[in-house]
Design a protein around this motif. Structure first.
Motif, PDB file in Angstrom:
ATOM      1  N   THR A   1      10.348 -10.306   8.692  1.00 16.59           N
ATOM      2  CA  THR A   1      11.747  -9.954   8.441  1.00 16.59           C
ATOM      3  C   THR A   1      11.995  -9.786   6.943  1.00 16.59           C
ATOM      4  O   THR A   1      12.681  -8.855   6.519  1.00 16.59           O
ATOM      5  CB  THR A   1      12.693 -11.024   9.029  1.00 16.59           C
ATOM      6  OG1 THR A   1      12.490 -11.059  10.451  1.00 16.59           O
ATOM      7  CG2 THR A   1      14.145 -10.714   8.729  1.00 16.59           C
ATOM      8  N   LEU A   2      11.416 -10.665   6.122  1.00 12.08           N
ATOM      9  CA  LEU A   2      11.568 -10.549   4.668  1.00 12.08           C
ATOM     10  C   LEU A   2      10.963  -9.248   4.148  1.00 12.08           C
ATOM     11  O   LEU A   2      11.439  -8.683   3.159  1.00 12.08           O
ATOM     12  CB  LEU A   2      10.914 -11.737   3.961  1.00 12.08           C
ATOM     13  CG  LEU A   2      11.587 -13.094   4.105  1.00 12.08           C
ATOM     14  CD1 LEU A   2      10.696 -14.190   3.522  1.00 12.08           C
ATOM     15  CD2 LEU A   2      12.952 -13.101   3.436  1.00 12.08           C
ATOM     16  N   ALA A   3       9.914  -8.767   4.794  1.00  9.17           N
ATOM     17  CA  ALA A   3       9.242  -7.543   4.345  1.00  9.17           C
ATOM     18  C   ALA A   3      10.071  -6.287   4.601  1.00  9.17           C
ATOM     19  O   ALA A   3       9.882  -5.273   3.919  1.00  9.17           O
ATOM     20  CB  ALA A   3       7.877  -7.414   5.016  1.00  9.17           C
ATOM     21  N   HIS A   4      10.978  -6.347   5.561  1.00 11.84           N
ATOM     22  CA  HIS A   4      11.842  -5.189   5.835  1.00 11.84           C
ATOM     23  C   HIS A   4      12.635  -4.851   4.591  1.00 11.84           C
ATOM     24  O   HIS A   4      13.062  -5.725   3.845  1.00 11.84           O
ATOM     25  CB  HIS A   4      12.797  -5.488   6.993  1.00 11.84           C
ATOM     26  CG  HIS A   4      12.130  -5.437   8.332  1.00 11.84           C
ATOM     27  ND1 HIS A   4      11.995  -4.287   9.065  1.00 11.84           N
ATOM     28  CD2 HIS A   4      11.533  -6.408   9.050  1.00 11.84           C
ATOM     29  CE1 HIS A   4      11.361  -4.541  10.181  1.00 11.84           C
ATOM     30  NE2 HIS A   4      11.061  -5.833  10.201  1.00 11.84           N
TER      31      HIS A   4
ATOM     32  N   ARG B   1       0.862  -1.177   0.000  1.00 15.03           N
ATOM     33  CA  ARG B   1       0.000   0.000   0.000  1.00 15.03           C
ATOM     34  C   ARG B   1       0.898   1.226   0.000  1.00 15.03           C
ATOM     35  O   ARG B   1       1.931   1.247   0.662  1.00 15.03           O
ATOM     36  CB  ARG B   1      -0.902   0.011   1.226  1.00 15.03           C
ATOM     37  CG  ARG B   1      -1.835  -1.177   1.266  1.00 15.03           C
ATOM     38  CD  ARG B   1      -2.776  -1.100   2.459  1.00 15.03           C
ATOM     39  NE  ARG B   1      -3.528  -2.316   2.620  1.00 15.03           N
ATOM     40  CZ  ARG B   1      -4.618  -2.633   1.923  1.00 15.03           C
ATOM     41  NH1 ARG B   1      -5.088  -1.805   1.027  1.00 15.03           N
ATOM     42  NH2 ARG B   1      -5.242  -3.780   2.131  1.00 15.03           N
ATOM     43  N   GLN B   2       0.469   2.224  -0.761  1.00 10.09           N
ATOM     44  CA  GLN B   2       1.247   3.445  -0.849  1.00 10.09           C
ATOM     45  C   GLN B   2       0.351   4.635  -0.588  1.00 10.09           C
ATOM     46  O   GLN B   2      -0.840   4.619  -0.936  1.00 10.09           O
ATOM     47  CB  GLN B   2       1.895   3.565  -2.231  1.00 10.09           C
ATOM     48  CG  GLN B   2       2.890   2.439  -2.469  1.00 10.09           C
ATOM     49  CD  GLN B   2       3.416   2.433  -3.881  1.00 10.09           C
ATOM     50  OE1 GLN B   2       2.665   2.181  -4.805  1.00 10.09           O
ATOM     51  NE2 GLN B   2       4.696   2.696  -4.021  1.00 10.09           N
ATOM     52  N   ALA B   3       0.925   5.667   0.013  1.00 13.04           N
ATOM     53  CA  ALA B   3       0.173   6.892   0.242  1.00 13.04           C
ATOM     54  C   ALA B   3      -0.259   7.449  -1.100  1.00 13.04           C
ATOM     55  O   ALA B   3       0.506   7.429  -2.063  1.00 13.04           O
ATOM     56  CB  ALA B   3       1.040   7.904   0.993  1.00 13.04           C
ATOM     57  N   ASP B   4      -1.496   7.903  -1.187  1.00 12.40           N
ATOM     58  CA  ASP B   4      -1.992   8.487  -2.428  1.00 12.40           C
ATOM     59  C   ASP B   4      -1.708   9.971  -2.394  1.00 12.40           C
ATOM     60  O   ASP B   4      -2.435  10.740  -1.785  1.00 12.40           O
ATOM     61  CB  ASP B   4      -3.488   8.221  -2.591  1.00 12.40           C
ATOM     62  CG  ASP B   4      -3.987   8.616  -3.966  1.00 12.40           C
ATOM     63  OD1 ASP B   4      -3.165   9.028  -4.815  1.00 12.40           O
ATOM     64  OD2 ASP B   4      -5.198   8.517  -4.201  1.00 12.40           O
TER      65      ASP B   4
ATOM     66  N   LEU C   1       8.078   1.246   1.812  1.00 12.29           N
ATOM     67  CA  LEU C   1       8.281   1.868   3.118  1.00 12.29           C
ATOM     68  C   LEU C   1       9.010   3.203   3.005  1.00 12.29           C
ATOM     69  O   LEU C   1       8.810   4.098   3.824  1.00 12.29           O
ATOM     70  CB  LEU C   1       9.052   0.916   4.039  1.00 12.29           C
ATOM     71  CG  LEU C   1       8.373  -0.430   4.301  1.00 12.29           C
ATOM     72  CD1 LEU C   1       9.316  -1.361   5.047  1.00 12.29           C
ATOM     73  CD2 LEU C   1       7.068  -0.250   5.038  1.00 12.29           C
ATOM     74  N   GLU C   2       9.849   3.348   1.975  1.00 15.70           N
ATOM     75  CA  GLU C   2      10.584   4.590   1.758  1.00 15.70           C
ATOM     76  C   GLU C   2       9.669   5.703   1.254  1.00 15.70           C
ATOM     77  O   GLU C   2      10.025   6.875   1.317  1.00 15.70           O
ATOM     78  CB  GLU C   2      11.696   4.380   0.729  1.00 15.70           C
ATOM     79  CG  GLU C   2      12.767   3.419   1.160  1.00 15.70           C
ATOM     80  CD  GLU C   2      13.781   3.173   0.062  1.00 15.70           C
ATOM     81  OE1 GLU C   2      13.884   3.997  -0.875  1.00 15.70           O
ATOM     82  OE2 GLU C   2      14.474   2.146   0.130  1.00 15.70           O
ATOM     83  N   ALA C   3       8.515   5.339   0.720  1.00 16.53           N
ATOM     84  CA  ALA C   3       7.587   6.306   0.131  1.00 16.53           C
ATOM     85  C   ALA C   3       6.337   6.454   0.991  1.00 16.53           C
ATOM     86  O   ALA C   3       5.237   6.659   0.481  1.00 16.53           O
ATOM     87  CB  ALA C   3       7.224   5.879  -1.286  1.00 16.53           C
ATOM     88  N   ASP C   4       6.504   6.304   2.307  1.00 19.93           N
ATOM     89  CA  ASP C   4       5.399   6.442   3.260  1.00 19.93           C
ATOM     90  C   ASP C   4       4.310   5.408   3.028  1.00 19.93           C
ATOM     91  O   ASP C   4       3.136   5.640   3.301  1.00 19.93           O
ATOM     92  CB  ASP C   4       4.818   7.860   3.198  1.00 19.93           C
ATOM     93  CG  ASP C   4       4.052   8.218   4.461  1.00 19.93           C
ATOM     94  OD1 ASP C   4       4.363   7.656   5.534  1.00 19.93           O
ATOM     95  OD2 ASP C   4       3.136   9.057   4.379  1.00 19.93           O
TER      96      ASP C   4
ATOM     97  N   ILE D   1      13.210   3.764  -8.989  1.00 16.56           N
ATOM     98  CA  ILE D   1      12.205   3.040  -8.193  1.00 16.56           C
ATOM     99  C   ILE D   1      12.174   1.569  -8.599  1.00 16.56           C
ATOM    100  O   ILE D   1      12.180   0.673  -7.744  1.00 16.56           O
ATOM    101  CB  ILE D   1      10.816   3.693  -8.358  1.00 16.56           C
ATOM    102  CG1 ILE D   1      10.805   5.075  -7.699  1.00 16.56           C
ATOM    103  CG2 ILE D   1       9.721   2.800  -7.785  1.00 16.56           C
ATOM    104  CD1 ILE D   1       9.606   5.939  -8.079  1.00 16.56           C
ATOM    105  N   ASN D   2      12.149   1.306  -9.905  1.00 17.26           N
ATOM    106  CA  ASN D   2      12.115  -0.080 -10.384  1.00 17.26           C
ATOM    107  C   ASN D   2      13.344  -0.859  -9.947  1.00 17.26           C
ATOM    108  O   ASN D   2      13.247  -2.036  -9.599  1.00 17.26           O
ATOM    109  CB  ASN D   2      11.960  -0.121 -11.907  1.00 17.26           C
ATOM    110  CG  ASN D   2      10.569   0.249 -12.352  1.00 17.26           C
ATOM    111  OD1 ASN D   2       9.602   0.107 -11.612  1.00 17.26           O
ATOM    112  ND2 ASN D   2      10.463   0.758 -13.566  1.00 17.26           N
ATOM    113  N   LYS D   3      14.513  -0.218  -9.969  1.00 17.66           N
ATOM    114  CA  LYS D   3      15.739  -0.894  -9.531  1.00 17.66           C
ATOM    115  C   LYS D   3      15.643  -1.282  -8.057  1.00 17.66           C
ATOM    116  O   LYS D   3      16.014  -2.389  -7.680  1.00 17.66           O
ATOM    117  CB  LYS D   3      16.969  -0.034  -9.773  1.00 17.66           C
ATOM    118  CG  LYS D   3      18.252  -0.748  -9.334  1.00 17.66           C
ATOM    119  CD  LYS D   3      19.484   0.027  -9.687  1.00 17.66           C
ATOM    120  CE  LYS D   3      20.783  -0.642  -9.307  1.00 17.66           C
ATOM    121  NZ  LYS D   3      20.782  -1.763  -8.404  1.00 17.66           N
ATOM    122  N   LYS D   4      15.135  -0.386  -7.223  1.00 18.49           N
ATOM    123  CA  LYS D   4      14.968  -0.700  -5.798  1.00 18.49           C
ATOM    124  C   LYS D   4      14.059  -1.907  -5.612  1.00 18.49           C
ATOM    125  O   LYS D   4      14.358  -2.803  -4.827  1.00 18.49           O
ATOM    126  CB  LYS D   4      14.402   0.501  -5.037  1.00 18.49           C
ATOM    127  CG  LYS D   4      15.389   1.613  -4.850  1.00 18.49           C
ATOM    128  CD  LYS D   4      14.756   2.768  -4.100  1.00 18.49           C
ATOM    129  CE  LYS D   4      15.731   3.911  -3.941  1.00 18.49           C
ATOM    130  NZ  LYS D   4      15.153   5.035  -3.181  1.00 18.49           N
TER     131      LYS D   4
END
Length: 112
Positions: free
Chosen positions: A91-94, A9-12, A99-102, A26-29
């Protein structure tokens, strides 16, 4: 091992366009993060990136358009991973780029 779905989920923010350079970054990350999970043998399904547009069917046949004004976040996509338990899945989700984009990662076990 148990399967878990990661729902992103991402902030709109209201802006849906980014430059080609920003999109590449973004795609590389995302590719690096998902590749790291795959390298551990934990990626079960690449899932899908979801378009922000959508519709919702409600009881009585009522159809509404999306995105929805009352919702301040949007569903961005999902992947399926395999892990021994909830803690390992978390842990895998970290490190998820959302998360970097709120944004957030919802971690849900899949019934077998």
């Amino acid at each position: 091992m148990k399967d878990f779905v990661f729902i992103f989920r991402q902030a709109d923010s209201g802006q849906n366009s980014v430059s080609a350079e920003e999109a590449d970054t973004i795609n590389k990350k995302w590719n690096d993060w998902i590749g790291g999970i795959a390298a551990q043998g934990k990626l079960k399904n690449h899932g899908a990136h979801l378009d922000p547009a959508g519709k919702v069917l409600k009881p009585g046949g009522v159809v509404t358009d999306g995105p929805f004004v009352e919702i301040r976040e949007r569903l961005g996509g999902f992947i399926v991973v395999t892990a021994d338990n909830f803690d390992e899945a978390t842990t895998l989700a970290h490190g998820c780029p959302a998360l970097e984009a709120d944004g957030s990662v919802e971690i849900r076990p899949i019934f077998a």
